[in-house]
Design a protein around this motif. Structure first.
Motif, mmCIF file in Angstrom:
data_model
loop_
_atom_site.group_PDB
_atom_site.id
_atom_site.type_symbol
_atom_site.label_atom_id
_atom_site.label_comp_id
_atom_site.label_asym_id
_atom_site.label_seq_id
_atom_site.Cartn_x
_atom_site.Cartn_y
_atom_site.Cartn_z
ATOM 1 N N TRP A 1 -12.145 4.079 -2.959
ATOM 2 C CA TRP A 1 -10.989 3.190 -2.939
ATOM 3 C C TRP A 1 -11.426 1.816 -2.441
ATOM 4 C CZ3 TRP A 1 -6.768 6.638 -0.138
ATOM 5 C CH2 TRP A 1 -6.430 7.710 -0.988
ATOM 6 N N TYR B 1 -10.112 -2.204 -1.544
ATOM 7 C CA TYR B 1 -8.925 -2.981 -1.187
ATOM 8 C C TYR B 1 -9.101 -4.481 -1.383
ATOM 9 C CZ TYR B 1 -7.005 1.217 1.031
ATOM 10 O OH TYR B 1 -6.515 2.477 1.256
ATOM 11 N N ALA C 1 -2.701 -2.060 -3.438
ATOM 12 C CA ALA C 1 -4.025 -1.627 -2.995
ATOM 13 C C ALA C 1 -3.933 -0.149 -2.613
ATOM 14 C CB ALA C 1 -4.462 -2.465 -1.798
ATOM 15 N N PRO C 2 -4.981 0.644 -2.808
ATOM 16 C CA PRO C 2 -6.301 0.246 -3.275
ATOM 17 C C PRO C 2 -6.450 0.407 -4.786
ATOM 18 C CG PRO C 2 -6.373 2.510 -2.548
ATOM 19 C CD PRO C 2 -4.945 2.038 -2.310
ATOM 20 N N GLU D 1 0.851 -1.181 0.000
ATOM 21 C CA GLU D 1 0.000 0.000 0.000
ATOM 22 C C GLU D 1 0.890 1.235 0.000
ATOM 23 O OE1 GLU D 1 -3.002 0.144 3.024
ATOM 24 O OE2 GLU D 1 -3.379 -2.014 2.922
ATOM 25 N N ARG E 1 -12.650 -3.921 2.983
ATOM 26 C CA ARG E 1 -12.122 -2.601 3.333
ATOM 27 C C ARG E 1 -12.368 -1.669 2.149
ATOM 28 N NH1 ARG E 1 -5.771 -0.839 4.266
ATOM 29 N NH2 ARG E 1 -6.162 1.384 4.545
ATOM 30 N N ASN E 2 -13.209 -0.696 2.356
ATOM 31 C CA ASN E 2 -13.523 0.319 1.358
ATOM 32 C C ASN E 2 -13.272 1.693 1.976
ATOM 33 O OD1 ASN E 2 -14.797 -1.866 -0.151
ATOM 34 N ND2 ASN E 2 -16.570 -1.569 1.178
#
Length: 205
Positions: free
Chosen positions: A183, A185, A100-101, A26, A196-197
């Motif tokens: 975003w 993930y 990610a993301p 990330e 996970r957003n």
């Protein structure tokens, strides 16, 4: 692909089902809390592969994802293989892993989808895309306000969380300087409550 990688990919694929990300890079950032759900992040410059799609939000995301996946699966001038599992598994040879993301920004009826490239790559070292609708770009350093959420990531959910983020920023006197992005993930098969957003919007530094 080496046989030894198969069980590793299987295990990591199972882990991604419950939102466990193994080995996915990330972008680095520094953060400051605004509230329990909102933080300010400061990112340095990043490299992204991006494409713009004229379609509704969910369809644009699917089309854009396929275009960019085509690039990292070898649709480039050097025919380089790019590891594109979720989470990413590095294979033998000179490969590029997506980080990610995955980012989606909306401008009227058009969406721009981005895959961020790992930090070891530059515009000079990345292979040129075969598809003219995929471009490589340097994303300048930026300061963004971010609100995280799980579950549904359809257009209504994205808009609802965007409104929530903007209300928190207004309440705290923080000025926005651009449009919100969504975003993501995790892959679509991740259990909704483990996804996970995030919604991110540029703010005044």
């Amino acid at each position: 692909m080496k046989l030894i990688e198969i069980p590793r990919q299987t295990v990591e694929g199972v882990l991604s089902l419950v939102g466990v990300r193994v080995g996915t890079e990330e972008p680095h950032y520094l953060s400051t809390k605004v509230s329990d759900r909102v933080e300010i992040r400061r990112y340095g410059p990043r490299i992204a592969a991006e494409t713009t799609v004229d379609a509704d939000e969910e369809r644009a995301r699917n089309i854009g994802f396929r275009r960019l996946a085509g690039y990292i699966f070898g649709g480039n001038h050097r025919k380089e293989s790019i590891a594109m599992t979720a989470p990413v598994t590095q294979q033998s040879g000179d490969t590029i892993a997506m980080t990610a993301p995955v980012a989606q920004a909306r401008d009227g009826e058009r969406s721009t989808i981005r895959f961020y490239m790992p930090s070891k790559w530059t515009l000079d070292t990345l292979p040129e895309p075969d598809n003219d609708e995929v471009r490589l770009t340097e994303v300048p350093g930026e300061t963004v306000a971010v609100l995280g959420f799980t579950g549904d990531r359809g257009p209504r959910a994205v808009q609802s969380h965007t409104d929530e983020l903007l209300e928190v920023l207004r309440a705290n006197g923080i000025e926005t300087t651009g449009d919100a992005q969504a975003w993501f993930y995790d892959p679509p098969w991740t259990l909704p409550f483990r996804r996970r957003n995030e919604i991110a919007v540029p703010v005044r530094q």
